[in-house]
Every structure is written in structure tokens, then in C-alpha cells.
Design an enzyme around this catalytic site. Structure first.
Site, PDB file in Angstrom:
ATOM      1  N   VAL A  22     -20.509  -0.567  -6.736  1.00 39.87           N
ATOM      2  CA  VAL A  22     -19.408  -0.772  -5.795  1.00 39.87           C
ATOM      3  C   VAL A  22     -19.853  -0.278  -4.430  1.00 39.87           C
ATOM      4  CG1 VAL A  22     -17.004  -0.232  -5.255  1.00 39.87           C
ATOM      5  CG2 VAL A  22     -17.743  -0.410  -7.649  1.00 39.87           C
TER       6      VAL A  22
ATOM      7  N   VAL B 140     -19.259  -0.795   0.174  1.00 38.96           N
ATOM      8  CA  VAL B 140     -18.678  -1.417   1.361  1.00 38.96           C
ATOM      9  C   VAL B 140     -19.663  -1.272   2.506  1.00 38.96           C
ATOM     10  CG1 VAL B 140     -16.770  -1.404   3.011  1.00 38.96           C
ATOM     11  CG2 VAL B 140     -16.333  -0.918   0.592  1.00 38.96           C
TER      12      VAL B 140
ATOM     13  N   ARG C  45     -12.275   1.517   6.143  1.00 39.56           N
ATOM     14  CA  ARG C  45     -10.868   1.659   6.556  1.00 39.56           C
ATOM     15  C   ARG C  45     -10.208   0.306   6.816  1.00 39.56           C
ATOM     16  NH1 ARG C  45     -12.711   5.567   4.776  1.00 39.56           N
ATOM     17  NH2 ARG C  45     -12.798   7.663   5.676  1.00 39.56           N
TER      18      ARG C  45
ATOM     19  N   GLY D 274      -9.456  -1.587   3.914  1.00 37.57           N
ATOM     20  CA  GLY D 274      -8.884  -1.939   2.627  1.00 37.57           C
ATOM     21  C   GLY D 274      -9.805  -2.727   1.727  1.00 37.57           C
TER      22      GLY D 274
ATOM     23  N   LEU E 229     -12.183  -1.693  -0.431  1.00 36.94           N
ATOM     24  CA  LEU E 229     -12.230  -1.172  -1.796  1.00 36.94           C
ATOM     25  C   LEU E 229     -10.952  -1.535  -2.551  1.00 36.94           C
ATOM     26  CD1 LEU E 229     -13.670   0.458  -3.968  1.00 36.94           C
ATOM     27  CD2 LEU E 229     -12.678   2.532  -3.007  1.00 36.94           C
TER      28      LEU E 229
ATOM     29  N   SER F 265     -18.565   7.940  -6.615  1.00 34.71           N
ATOM     30  CA  SER F 265     -19.440   8.562  -5.621  1.00 34.71           C
ATOM     31  C   SER F 265     -18.719   9.690  -4.897  1.00 34.71           C
ATOM     32  CB  SER F 265     -19.930   7.511  -4.619  1.00 34.71           C
ATOM     33  OG  SER F 265     -18.824   6.879  -3.992  1.00 34.71           O
ATOM     34  N   GLU F 266     -17.403   9.528  -4.701  1.00 28.89           N
ATOM     35  CA  GLU F 266     -16.583  10.553  -4.059  1.00 28.89           C
ATOM     36  C   GLU F 266     -15.349  10.784  -4.926  1.00 28.89           C
ATOM     37  OE1 GLU F 266     -16.122  10.169   0.326  1.00 28.89           O
ATOM     38  OE2 GLU F 266     -17.272   8.312   0.051  1.00 28.89           O
TER      39      GLU F 266
ATOM     40  N   TYR G 207     -10.815   7.101  -6.322  1.00 26.70           N
ATOM     41  CA  TYR G 207     -10.303   6.172  -7.324  1.00 26.70           C
ATOM     42  C   TYR G 207      -8.975   6.566  -7.955  1.00 26.70           C
ATOM     43  CZ  TYR G 207     -14.708   3.761  -6.801  1.00 26.70           C
ATOM     44  OH  TYR G 207     -15.770   3.068  -6.282  1.00 26.70           O
TER      45      TYR G 207
ATOM     46  N   PHE H  41     -24.353   4.298 -15.084  1.00 30.14           N
ATOM     47  CA  PHE H  41     -24.378   2.837 -15.002  1.00 30.14           C
ATOM     48  C   PHE H  41     -23.833   2.386 -13.658  1.00 30.14           C
ATOM     49  CE2 PHE H  41     -20.481   4.018 -17.399  1.00 30.14           C
ATOM     50  CZ  PHE H  41     -19.490   3.503 -16.554  1.00 30.14           C
TER      51      PHE H  41
END
Length: 407
Positions: free
Chosen positions: A84, A86, A92, A94, A96, A121-122, A126, A407
Site C-alpha cells: 500500500v 501513496v 492528505r 483521501g 488511502l 507502516s504507521e 488503519y 507480507f
């Protein structure tokens, strides 16, 4: 709010180079070109989405299709969300959110996997899309020669190191019998073995090549890192995976790793939080442990997801579930669990006994935490007196969930 000028589409094989370039740019990965071919090998355009600003591809996400072991030793399909990213300069907007919307809507409408999972990642990304921390993992470090308790039974058959081909063949044959017993372990096809597990380029840094240590009932996969100090050799041994079909074989493999010559420290970055080796030690303080989140889990279809796993105790309760991102999950569900651990789930108008968000249900789904612990944090509300503890007991599992691979 997502930018209304952006569009999302499924991708094709011809889109791969652009897809990979967006992903690599999002993580500023400009030194790992070998990773391009690894991603290409698992890229499934039927399960890949791209967000476009006009003709420019600015956001990407894909899903793999392994099986995961659920509580009750149930093997079940999983939507494993991966790669995933961007494009920098388009944050910023939208992007994701659009990708998550496309994935979750598609999974639900197609009736495919009711559970999705990813590595974040952060840590703050999510939860807004209904994901909850479904497992934790531990960076475990043990000193060379750490002694075991005198009562530990060690299989005396020897551990032998072998070359890659023989090691892979043995591991592929033995792995399913272990993975089927461990909550969170994934199935592996040939691509998974060669890319996610036995890839000799991944995360190499200055570590040596993968080494394969085999026991008749288990294996250990590790890399050495050469290091010397003024006292002599002080190698680091970096474990990638240890699997044994018996406690005795598992103990034998760890005894082998801890007693290797030249080594000062044995480290495993993705150990289970209840990794059994810590209970073998005569001095438990020798184990240095640092925990972090592992799998983030999303219940795409709550009804099907709750039916898929098995439970530890009978239960008859009503859940009031909120789900702002996937409204088909919101509402009251009667959860009935029989003596066999099998669940029935149905909509109901009866009064709710527990109120919780779908992300909290996801956090307890694999057994990583308990409903009672979440309630103590104010994340679950007990609406019916005495309803919390029976539900919490039903969701508990025999061991902590753990996924030993990325993964």
C-alpha cells in the site's frame, strides 16, 4: 474527505511498473531494486487497485490470498493487504481512504474473504478503517549458552545444517503440520517460500546468507552477522524462523542455536510474545524482550468472520456493533456458541449486552487481547450485568496469535 476528482480502478499486468514505482516512491525505496521482481512475482492485477489523478497513478494497494490459522485450528482464507502506498506530493487527499473503500467494498460484495489483515507502516493509519491490532510480536534476544531448566527434555537426535535445496524441501514438507496448530500462521505456496521466507536478498544488510538447520522433527532458519571485539568473536545470530512438531525438537533446535561457536547473541525480530523458549530458561532474565504490534485485522463481514473461528466456552449474548466505515456490519447480533465451540450469528432486536466497535472485535478476534481488557480501557461497554466475563472467556485462546513472516 476524499478528493472527488480522484478515481479508482482495478489494474492490469501492464500497470505493474507504474504500480511498483508508486509503492517504492511512497517508502523512499531507491536502493532495493531486487524487491521489484519479488513484488512482480506476487502481483495479482485482479486484486490490485490504483487511484488516479487524471492519467497519473498516485496510490496503490494489493491483496494476497493465503489461508490463516484461526482459533480452533481452523484454516481459513485471508485477504492479506500488501504494498500500500501513496505518491509523495499527493498526501492528505483521501487516497488511502479510497483504496480501503475499494478493497473492503469489493471483498464484501463478492462474498470472498470475510477477514483482512495487514502490517501497518504507521500505527495511527488503519484504525479509522476498522482495523484493530490482532496480534503482537516480540524482538527476543538471548545470550550465547543461556542454560535451560534441568527439567527440560531435549530430543537428542542431532541437528544438521544442509544446503538450500534440501532445507527448503524439508521445511515445505514439515511446515503445514506446525502452521495448522499456530493461530496466525499463513499457508505458503512456492512463491511465498521463495519470496517471503527463503529469499536470500531480503533485508540482507551485512548479514550472511540464510542457513538451514534441520532436526528430524523441526527446523531453524537463520543468518549470521560477523562481529569481533577486543575479546574475540562476538557474532550475532539472527533467527528468521524456528518450528518444531514436538516440544523436545523445539528445545533441541534452540539448544543448537544458543550453543553455536563464535556467537555472542541470538536474536529473533518476529518471535511470538509467548515464545516457548522463554519458558525453557533457567534464568528468565536472560531473555531481553521488546514487543510491537504485528497483524492488524479487519472483520470485513462480521457474521461470517465470527462463524469462521472456534471458541473456548459456550455463550449466548447480544452484541451492539458500531462500524462507521462498513455500515453493513453495524447493529445488533446474537452470538450463540455451543459446547463444540461453533458459533451461530444472527441479527436481532433483543437488548444488547455488550457494546463495542468493530475494531475492538477485531482486536480480540485472534485472541491477542481479551474483551475484559478492552472493557477496562473503556473500549467496550457492558450493558447487561454479568455479560462481559462469559464473553471474554469464550474469545480466549490456547496461545497468543503470531505471524512469523511479513507480507
Amino acid at each position: 474527505m476524499a478528493d472527488p476528482t480522484l478515481t479508482v480502478h482495478s489494474l492490469s499486468h501492464e500497470d505493474f511498473e507504474r504500480y511498483y514505482n508508486v509503492f517504492a516512491a511512497s517508502f523512499m525505496e531507491d536502493r532495493r531494486e531486487h524487491f521489484r521482481e519479488q513484488v512482480r512475482d506476487v502481483f495479482d492485477p485482479d486484486r490490485a487497485h490504483g487511484v488516479f489523478d487524471g492519467d497519473e497513478l498516485i496510490g496503490v494497494a494489493c491483496m494476497l490470498s493465503p489461508e490463516i490459522t484461526l482459533p480452533g485450528r481452523i484454516r481459513h482464507p485471508l485477504a492479506a493487504v500488501t504494498t500500500v502506498g501513496v505518491q509523495p506530493g499527493h498526501r492528505r487527499r483521501g487516497v488511502l481512504k479510497i483504496l480501503m473503500r475499494a478493497q473492503l467494498d469489493g471483498l464484501y460484495e463478492s462474498g470472498s474473504e470475510p477477514v483482512a489483515a495487514l502490517y501497518a507502516s504507521e500505527g495511527g493509519l488503519y484504525g479509522r478503517y476498522g482495523y484493530g491490532v490482532g496480534s503482537h510480536e516480540m524482538r527476543l534476544s538471548l545470550p550465547h549458552g543461556a542454560p535451560f531448566l534441568r527439567t527440560v527434555e531435549i530430543d537428542q537426535r542431532p541437528v544438521r545444517e544442509v544446503e538450500r535445496k534440501r532445507g527448503l524441501e524439508f521445511m515445505q514438507e514439515l511446515y503445514p503440520s506446525v502452521a495448522g496448530q499456530r493461530i496466525g500462521w499463513l499457508s505458503r505456496d512456492d512463491g511465498a517460500w521463495h519470496i517471503r521466507v527463503a529469499n536470500d536478498q531480503a533485508n540482507r544488510d551485512d548479514k550472511g546468507a540464510l542457513r538451514y538447520a534441520l532436526h528430524p522433527d523441526g527446523y531453524a532458519l537463520y543468518r549470521p552477522k560477523t562481529r569481533w571485539n577486543e575479546r574475540g568473536p562476538a557474532y550475532e545470530l539472527h533467527v528468521q524462523e524456528v518450528a518444531g512438531t514436538t516440544p523436545q525438537a523445539y528445545a533441541a533446535l534452540w539448544r543448537y542455536l544458543l550453543d553455536l561457536s563464535l556467537v555472542s547473541e541470538v536474536t529473533w525480530d518476529k518471535a511470538a510474545v509467548d515464545e516457548p523458549v522463554t519458558n525453557l530458561l533457567a534464568n528468565p532474565r536472560l531473555a531481553r524482550r521488546r514487543m510491537k504490534d504485528g497483524l492488524w485485522v479487519r472483520l470485513v463481514d462480521v457474521d461470517r468472520a465470527l462463524r469462521a473461528r472456534r471458541y473456548s466456552a459456550p455463550l449466548d449474548t447480544v452484541l451492539e456493533i458500531t462500524d462507521d466505515f462498513c455500515p453493513w456490519n453495524a447493529g445488533r447480533r446474537r452470538l450463540r456458541i455451543g459446547l463444540d465451540g461453533v458459533a451461530e450469528v444472527s441479527p436481532t432486536e433483543d437488548s444488547a449486552e455488550l457494546a463495542l466497535d468493530v475494531s475492538d472485535l477485531a482486536a480480540a478476534y485472534l485472541g491477542d487481547t481479551t474483551l475484559a481488557a478492552l472493557a477496562r480501557a473503556g473500549r467496550i461497554t457492558e450493558l447487561g450485568a454479568g455479560s462481559l466475563l462469559p464473553a471474554s472467556r469464550a474469545f480466549t485462546t490456547e496461545h497468543a496469535p503470531h505471524c512469523p513472516e511479513g507480507f
